[in-house]
Write a protein that holds these residues in place. Structure first.
Motif, PDB file in Angstrom:
ATOM      1  N   GLN A  84       0.827  -1.215   0.000  1.00 17.13           N
ATOM      2  CA  GLN A  84       0.000   0.000   0.000  1.00 17.13           C
ATOM      3  C   GLN A  84       0.862   1.266   0.000  1.00 17.13           C
ATOM      4  OE1 GLN A  84      -3.808  -0.169   2.420  1.00 17.13           O
ATOM      5  NE2 GLN A  84      -2.796  -2.029   3.078  1.00 17.13           N
ATOM      6  N   SER A  86       3.713   1.592  -1.412  1.00 14.67           N
ATOM      7  CA  SER A  86       4.190   1.730  -2.781  1.00 14.67           C
ATOM      8  C   SER A  86       3.066   2.206  -3.707  1.00 14.67           C
ATOM      9  CB  SER A  86       4.760   0.380  -3.247  1.00 14.67           C
ATOM     10  OG  SER A  86       5.096   0.429  -4.587  1.00 14.67           O
ATOM     11  N   SER A  87       1.863   1.667  -3.509  1.00 15.73           N
ATOM     12  CA  SER A  87       0.801   2.045  -4.444  1.00 15.73           C
ATOM     13  C   SER A  87       0.271   3.449  -4.161  1.00 15.73           C
ATOM     14  CB  SER A  87      -0.298   0.984  -4.501  1.00 15.73           C
ATOM     15  OG  SER A  87      -1.226   1.185  -3.499  1.00 15.73           O
ATOM     16  N   ILE A  88       0.266   3.879  -2.893  1.00 16.02           N
ATOM     17  CA  ILE A  88      -0.142   5.263  -2.595  1.00 16.02           C
ATOM     18  C   ILE A  88       0.836   6.245  -3.244  1.00 16.02           C
ATOM     19  CG2 ILE A  88      -0.165   6.964  -0.696  1.00 16.02           C
ATOM     20  CD1 ILE A  88      -1.583   4.820   0.956  1.00 16.02           C
ATOM     21  N   GLU A  90       2.291   5.682  -5.892  1.00 13.62           N
ATOM     22  CA  GLU A  90       2.172   5.406  -7.336  1.00 13.62           C
ATOM     23  C   GLU A  90       3.522   5.071  -7.954  1.00 13.62           C
ATOM     24  OE1 GLU A  90      -0.029   8.554  -9.218  1.00 13.62           O
ATOM     25  OE2 GLU A  90      -1.721   8.304  -7.855  1.00 13.62           O
ATOM     26  N   LYS A  92       6.138   3.299 -10.043  1.00 10.29           N
ATOM     27  CA  LYS A  92       6.040   2.545 -11.294  1.00 10.29           C
ATOM     28  C   LYS A  92       7.427   2.390 -11.916  1.00 10.29           C
ATOM     29  CE  LYS A  92       4.842   6.787 -13.683  1.00 10.29           C
ATOM     30  NZ  LYS A  92       5.473   7.553 -12.613  1.00 10.29           N
ATOM     31  N   ASP A  95      10.708   4.883 -11.917  1.00 15.13           N
ATOM     32  CA  ASP A  95      10.752   5.888 -10.840  1.00 15.13           C
ATOM     33  C   ASP A  95      12.059   5.801 -10.058  1.00 15.13           C
ATOM     34  OD1 ASP A  95       8.377   7.099 -11.310  1.00 15.13           O
ATOM     35  OD2 ASP A  95       7.252   6.088  -9.721  1.00 15.13           O
ATOM     36  N   LYS A 175      10.863  10.283  -5.513  1.00  9.10           N
ATOM     37  CA  LYS A 175       9.884  10.164  -4.426  1.00  9.10           C
ATOM     38  C   LYS A 175      10.572   9.567  -3.206  1.00  9.10           C
ATOM     39  CE  LYS A 175       6.052   9.530  -7.624  1.00  9.10           C
ATOM     40  NZ  LYS A 175       5.043   8.650  -8.195  1.00  9.10           N
ATOM     41  N   ASP A 201       6.855  13.648  -4.062  1.00  2.39           N
ATOM     42  CA  ASP A 201       5.984  13.034  -3.049  1.00  2.39           C
ATOM     43  C   ASP A 201       6.819  12.386  -1.952  1.00  2.39           C
ATOM     44  OD1 ASP A 201       3.041  12.560  -4.517  1.00  2.39           O
ATOM     45  OD2 ASP A 201       4.751  12.682  -5.878  1.00  2.39           O
ATOM     46  N   THR A 266       1.003  11.218   3.612  1.00  2.00           N
ATOM     47  CA  THR A 266       1.631  11.639   2.350  1.00  2.00           C
ATOM     48  C   THR A 266       1.786  13.165   2.321  1.00  2.00           C
ATOM     49  OG1 THR A 266      -0.563  11.699   1.341  1.00  2.00           O
ATOM     50  CG2 THR A 266       0.734   9.733   0.965  1.00  2.00           C
TER      51      THR A 266
END
Ligand code: SAM
Length: 345
Positions: A84, A86-88, A90, A92, A95, A175, A201, A266
């Motif tokens: 989660q 990692s997915s929050i 984003e 990909k 990166d 990030k 981010d 975040t």
């Protein structure tokens, strides 16, 4: 749980952690899953550092040394929390990510698997060695064995970004995604948020109480502090909060179990051009800190070493604020107006 102590052999496989295995090996269509106990089986979706496997491994490795409290070593046992994070963010393919305190490499595993190039900064030499060993041969990961608070990661990240750009990608910013040591989380945040020139981010797993204090505390509450002005100065996005509380992570998800829960927060970092206009940033925060040092006092008293009470009252009036204002009654914009009226006279 207290008797469950972790043996820190500086060797990942010795500890039972899986060596890194990509989620989808290019040449082999069979998906491989590694558990923390080192077993490898086919049919799973990915390599996972899951709860039961972690506990089994920690139990089976004997007792040598406890995790270091002074380094905030509470390891994540729940791989879905890492997913989660990692997915929050984003994350990909392509990166660039900074990870502070990789520990056993469970979050690192998810970030590398998502296709990111990762710079991991780990202070504990045993954990740095363990992560290096675990990800041997993975050229998208660099582990720096350093204290993050003293580490010159800025030039390293800039260099990574430059080399991505020279390869023709349109990646502008890196990030930060980390499960950080709770005991230095405010210092880490203070170090990261002014770096909108390299980061877009910042996604952090923090102590729940810290997370709640950072995210939009109301004016006139005891929770409202200079760190809130700081967060609002350096982060935020149009029409949304400065920092966002994403979700709570209960203490049972960590080994050893801390006495507190955690939460994911975040931050969207502002570019330098979007910072509020102040004479100097240093001077601005010096005034904010002075104001909060004497929180109960009215500003016309606590800011007297900057100028006279009369001048402060005049500036407060011109800023549209009551002359009796106390620091916890002022928003970021109020402080900016007051500072500029006092310093740009
Ligand atoms: C809360 S643990 C998280 C470990 C791992 N990321 C996880 O999710 O399980 C914090 C990690 O930060 C490391 N650490 C503590 N202080 C540090 C510092 N000043 N600089 C770099 N790493 C630090 C600890 O050794 C530990 O590995």
């Amino acid at each position: 749980m207290a008797s469950l102590l972790l043996s820190f052999a500086p060797n990942a496989t010795a500890m039972g952690l899986p060596a890194y295995a990509p989620r989808r090996p290019a040449a082999d269509p069979v998906v491989v899953r590694c558990s923390l106990s080192g077993a490898v089986d086919g049919g799973g979706a990915r390599s996972a550092d899951d709860y039961q496997a972690t506990l089994r491994t920690l139990n089976s490795k004997g007792v040598r040394r406890a995790p270091r409290k002074s380094l905030g070593q509470n390891y994540m046992l729940n791989s879905s929390v890492n997913e989660q994070l990692s997915s929050i963010a984003e994350i990909k393919e392509g990166d660039i990510v900074l990870e502070i305190g990789p520990g056993t490499g469970s979050l690192t595993n998810v970030l590398v698997d998502a296709g990111a190039t990762v710079l991991a900064v780990e202070k504990d030499p045993r954990m740095a060695a363990l992560v290096r060993d675990r990800f041997q041969g993975v050229d998208r990961l660099t582990v720096l064995e350093e204290d993050f608070m003293k580490c010159h990661f800025h030039s390293y990240m800039s260099h990574l970004l430059e080399s991505k750009k020279s390869m023709g990608t349109d990646l502008q910013y890196a990030k930060v995604v980390s499960n950080i040591p709770f005991n230095i989380s405010t210092d880490i945040i203070k170090r990261l948020l002014p770096l909108g020139d390299i980061f877009s981010d910042v996604v952090l797993l923090l102590q729940d109480e810290t997370a709640l204090r950072l995210v939009d505390p109301s004016l006139r509450t005891s929770e409202y502090r200079p760190i809130n002005i700081f967060v609002n100065f350096y982060s935020g996005k149009m029409f949304a909060e400065y920092a966002e509380y994403q979700f709570k992570v209960e203490r049972k998800n960590f080994f050893p179990q801390p006495n507190v829960d955690a939460a994911v927060v975040t931050f969207k970092l502002k570019r330098t051009a979007d910072y509020p206009e102040v004479g100097t940033i240093k001077g601005f925060f010096s005034m904010v800190n002075s104001a909060f040092n004497a929180k109960r006092k009215m500003l016309r008293k606590s800011l007297q070493h900057f100028c006279t009470s009369l001048e402060i009252e005049e500036a407060l009036k011109n800023a549209g604020l009551p002359v009796t204002s106390r620091p916890e009654e002022l928003s970021l914009d109020d402080f900016v107006r007051l500072h500029n009226l006092l310093t740009l006279r």
